[in-house]
Design a protein around this motif. Structure first.
Motif, short mmCIF file in Angstrom:
data_model
loop_
_atom_site.label_atom_id
_atom_site.label_comp_id
_atom_site.label_asym_id
_atom_site.label_seq_id
_atom_site.Cartn_x
_atom_site.Cartn_y
_atom_site.Cartn_z
N THR A 1 0.82 -1.22 0.00
CA THR A 1 0.00 0.00 0.00
C THR A 1 0.85 1.26 0.00
N SER A 2 2.18 1.11 -0.02
CA SER A 2 3.08 2.26 0.04
C SER A 2 4.10 2.21 -1.10
N ILE A 3 4.57 3.39 -1.45
CA ILE A 3 5.62 3.55 -2.46
C ILE A 3 6.77 4.30 -1.84
N VAL A 4 8.00 3.88 -2.13
CA VAL A 4 9.20 4.55 -1.63
C VAL A 4 9.96 5.16 -2.81
N LEU A 5 10.33 6.41 -2.69
CA LEU A 5 11.10 7.12 -3.71
C LEU A 5 12.40 7.61 -3.08
N ILE A 6 13.52 7.34 -3.76
CA ILE A 6 14.84 7.82 -3.33
C ILE A 6 15.31 8.86 -4.35
N ALA A 7 15.60 10.06 -3.87
CA ALA A 7 16.01 11.12 -4.79
C ALA A 7 16.67 12.26 -4.03
N PRO A 8 17.58 12.99 -4.69
CA PRO A 8 18.11 14.24 -4.10
C PRO A 8 17.05 15.34 -4.17
N ASN A 9 16.94 16.09 -3.10
CA ASN A 9 16.05 17.24 -3.06
C ASN A 9 16.89 18.50 -3.20
N ILE A 10 16.60 19.30 -4.22
CA ILE A 10 17.40 20.50 -4.48
C ILE A 10 16.90 21.65 -3.61
N LEU A 11 17.75 22.10 -2.71
CA LEU A 11 17.45 23.27 -1.89
C LEU A 11 17.87 24.53 -2.64
N MET A 12 17.17 25.60 -2.45
CA MET A 12 17.44 26.87 -3.15
C MET A 12 17.44 26.64 -4.67
N ILE A 13 16.37 26.01 -5.13
CA ILE A 13 16.29 25.63 -6.54
C ILE A 13 16.24 26.85 -7.47
N GLU A 14 15.92 28.01 -6.92
CA GLU A 14 15.87 29.22 -7.75
C GLU A 14 17.22 29.55 -8.38
N HIS A 15 18.30 28.94 -7.87
CA HIS A 15 19.64 29.24 -8.40
C HIS A 15 20.08 28.26 -9.50
N ILE A 16 19.23 27.31 -9.87
CA ILE A 16 19.69 26.23 -10.72
C ILE A 16 20.13 26.71 -12.10
N LEU A 17 19.53 27.79 -12.61
CA LEU A 17 19.92 28.30 -13.91
C LEU A 17 20.86 29.49 -13.82
N ILE B 1 24.37 27.96 -10.42
CA ILE B 1 24.15 26.58 -10.00
C ILE B 1 25.02 26.16 -8.83
N LYS B 2 26.17 26.84 -8.65
CA LYS B 2 27.06 26.45 -7.55
C LYS B 2 26.47 26.77 -6.18
N LEU B 3 25.39 27.58 -6.15
CA LEU B 3 24.77 27.93 -4.88
C LEU B 3 23.76 26.88 -4.41
N ILE B 4 23.37 25.96 -5.29
CA ILE B 4 22.35 25.00 -4.87
C ILE B 4 22.98 23.90 -4.02
N HIS B 5 22.16 23.32 -3.17
CA HIS B 5 22.59 22.21 -2.32
C HIS B 5 21.53 21.12 -2.39
N CYS B 6 21.97 19.88 -2.53
CA CYS B 6 21.05 18.75 -2.66
C CYS B 6 21.19 17.83 -1.46
N SER B 7 20.07 17.52 -0.83
CA SER B 7 20.08 16.58 0.28
C SER B 7 19.32 15.32 -0.13
N MET B 8 19.90 14.17 0.13
CA MET B 8 19.27 12.91 -0.25
C MET B 8 18.09 12.61 0.67
N GLU B 9 16.96 12.22 0.07
CA GLU B 9 15.77 11.93 0.85
C GLU B 9 15.13 10.60 0.44
N LYS B 10 14.47 9.99 1.41
CA LYS B 10 13.60 8.85 1.17
C LYS B 10 12.17 9.32 1.42
N VAL B 11 11.36 9.28 0.37
CA VAL B 11 9.97 9.73 0.46
C VAL B 11 9.06 8.51 0.40
N ARG B 12 8.21 8.38 1.41
CA ARG B 12 7.27 7.26 1.45
C ARG B 12 5.84 7.79 1.30
#
Length: 612
Positions: free
Chosen positions: A430-446, A449-460
């Motif tokens: 009944t559950s799904i697990v997703l593993i992915a980096p979450n981009i913090l301060m995504i407004e800087h990606i374009l 880009i050196k200002l962004i920080h990615c934290s690894m998350e497990k989303v259930r």
């Protein structure tokens, strides 16, 4: 067509163009004809194809040429002189004397836009900044032996490691974003402990056309369509289409993002076009471009650069985003490389175009992340916009859905995924697990880009209750990762992530234990050494069935030493406590930093569809 001519006419009549016309009269009334060789500039030489022997001088006319064509070339000549007076002094691609009048008019207009409507460039789109150091392009290289090998190359690496990335064919005369370079494939062919290396452009329609014309003519999505200058460039692009300079129906893509091996085909991918089918010679590793692949005309539009192949069924799953409804479309390919099922357009609860770059699949579902990035129309502040007030969400659709009726959306505030690592159906069904980096301060990606920080998350995601829980797996700046591909769509334990310091440079590899939620091994490349996305290659004994064998294999990547100016292919023992270096191959030339790579086994090379 009338609107295009109107915009172009307005550009010529603007106050910004008056100094240009005055300079023509005062400075060039008694000029002599000049001959300029565009390849004499050192940067132009470095970008030109090694197989090209075209040293034909470019003709620049003067006021002695009294004709409509001559006056157009005169305008182009002035623009070159004006460019030299500007802050950024870069080589300029001039139209050749054999170019048609519409081509020369558009080239002159593009230069006028660059110099008078966008005289100062932001660092994120200034080519002198974007293409500095090991981001600068290289020429093509035919298969070349790599005799300097330290250690012993494992037998499971017999095959080819190929890394895709942007490598502009022509040095930009105006704005340029890192994402906009022509796709070049850097291929290391390994056989019985020996290695050879080559670098080849993907012969896209864009690359081939601009190679013939000697300059860039297709529009740039990330850097070119911003503000008033962006509106003007849209008009010029429309004029190019209407005058037959390029045909967008033949594709505008760069094929510069990733690769996929599927149904005996090797595909070079970019999300704004159809895939390009390529062929890697099993003999020497040389790369040939076969052409755009439309799956027997069943795929009429572009697709994601990150399709997912189920390791058990052989099927491939993909999607595309659009500027117009449906903003998201999902589709499936059978294991033999055919597309039999109809597309599944997603209309529900999607009122604006969203920038969905990647997705994930489980054995039962497909997962799409609607993040805080959206796509805007030309003329806005940026083609990709960030809405900090938007609540990110994950859409869950049955994997074999025939329509959107079963699509469910789950709010996941602040979750901005650009690349997924894996996903699976949990044991409770009944559950799904997703593993992915979450981009913090995504407004800087374009923009920075050196200002962004990615934290690894497990989303259930609990499909029964509708609740979403999140677990942070690492505080480190981790992106561009890989797993043992045999575990895609299934619960897995280990992920090998690139350590961004800062992104897009990768300073090392981190091995994460997803079950324990912690780092279990790290390999830092050393001072001044940076690589790209790590890729996991299983050893011959890795069956993908036992948890104790999941990390039985090697992590590979290209690594560049900025101090020595040398690049190498690095092989790490994925199972060792410190990701020990097993072997390294010194490459015959540097490999620019790029995007995603793929390992193609010896058997897969031999099983490629034959060239027609």
């Amino acid at each position: 067509m009338q609107s295009s001519f109107s915009t172009i006419s307005t550009l010529f009549q603007s106050r910004q163009a008056l100094p240009l016309l005055n300079t023509i009269i005062s400075k060039y009334s008694s000029s002599d004809t000049k001959l300029i060789n565009p390849r004499s500039h050192p940067i132009s030489r470095s970008i030109s194809s090694s197989s090209s022997n075209d040293n034909t001088p470019i003709f620049i006319s003067t006021t002695k040429t009294i004709s409509t064509t001559g006056s157009t070339i005169l305008l182009s000549s002035l623009l070159q002189t004006a460019a030299k007076k500007q802050r950024r002094s870069v080589p300029t691609a001039l139209p050749s004397s054999s170019s048609s009048l519409p081509v020369m008019v558009c080239d002159a207009l593009e230069q006028a836009i660059n110099e008078f409507m966008e005289p100062t460039l932001r660092p994120s789109v200034d080519p002198t900044h974007v293409l500095a150091g090991n981001f600068s392009p290289v020429s093509e290289l035919p298969p070349t032996d790599c005799p300097e090998i330290e250690g012993e190359l494992p037998a499971c690496l017999d095959g080819a490691y190929i890394r895709n990335g942007p490598n502009p064919q022509h040095y930009p005369t105006g704005s340029h974003h890192l994402f906009e370079g022509d796709g070049m494939l850097h291929c290391l062919r390994i056989s019985r402990g020996h290695a050879s290396f080559c670098g080849r452009y993907v012969r896209t329609y864009k690359y081939t056309l601009e190679q013939q014309l000697g300059s860039s003519v297709l529009p740039k999505f990330f850097s070119g369509f911003r503000g008033l200058a962006g509106v003007a460039r849209v008009a010029v692009s429309m004029f190019r289409v209407l005058t037959g300079q390029f045909d967008p129906r033949k594709g505008i893509g760069l094929a510069n993002t990733s690769l996929a091996y599927f149904g005996g085909m090797l595909l070079a991918l970019c999300e704004c076009d159809l895939p390009y089918s390529i062929y890697v010679s099993p003999d020497d590793g040389d790369i040939l471009t076969i052409g755009r692949h439309d799956f027997d005309k069943r795929l009429s539009m572009w697709m994601t650069a990150h399709p997912k192949k189920d390791p058990d069924t052989g099927e491939m799953f993909a999607f595309r985003c659009g500027l117009l409804p449906p903003f998201l479309t999902y589709f499936v390919f059978d294991a033999d490389g055919t597309k039999r099922r109809p597309d599944v357009p997603i209309f529900s609860n999607m009122t604006h175009p969203s920038f969905v770059h990647d997705f994930a699949i489980t054995k039962k579902y497909a997962l799409f992340c609607d993040i805080q990035l959206g796509i805007s129309r030309p003329g806005g502040a940026s083609p990709i916009t960030c809405d900090p007030g938007k609540v990110s969400r994950i859409g869950v659709l049955p994997r074999y859905a025939t329509d959107e009726s079963q699509m469910r959306w789950f709010d996941v505030p602040g979750f901005n995924m650009m690349h997924s690592i894996n996903a699976w159906d949990d044991d409770d069904d009944t559950s799904i697990v997703l593993i992915a980096p979450n981009i913090l301060m995504i407004e800087h990606i374009l923009e920075d880009i050196k200002l962004i920080h990615c934290s690894m998350e497990k989303v259930r995601i609990d499909l029964k209750s509708g609740t979403v829980s999140r677990t942070k797996l690492s505080e480190q700046n981790l992106e561009l990762g890989a797993i043992n591909a045999a575990y895609l769509t299934k619960r897995n334990r280990y992920a090998y992530m690139g350590l961004g310091e800062p992104i897009p440079k990768i300073s090392g590899v981190v091995k994460l234990d997803l079950e324990l939620g912690k780092t279990v091994a790290t390999r830092v490349y050393g001072p001044g050494c940076y690589g790209g996305e790590p890729f996991f290659v299983p050893s011959s004994s890795s069956s993908g069935q036992g948890m104790n064998e999941e990390d039985d294999g090697y992590v590979v990547s290209y690594v560049h030493d900025e101090v020595k100016g040398e690049s190498k292919f690095l092989v790490l023992d994925a199972k060792s406590p410190e990701l020990d270096v097993v072997a390294s191959v010194k490459l015959p030339r540097r490999v620019p930093y790029g995007f995603h790579g793929l390992f193609v086994s010896e058997d897969e090379l031999k099983q490629q569809r034959p060239l027609l």
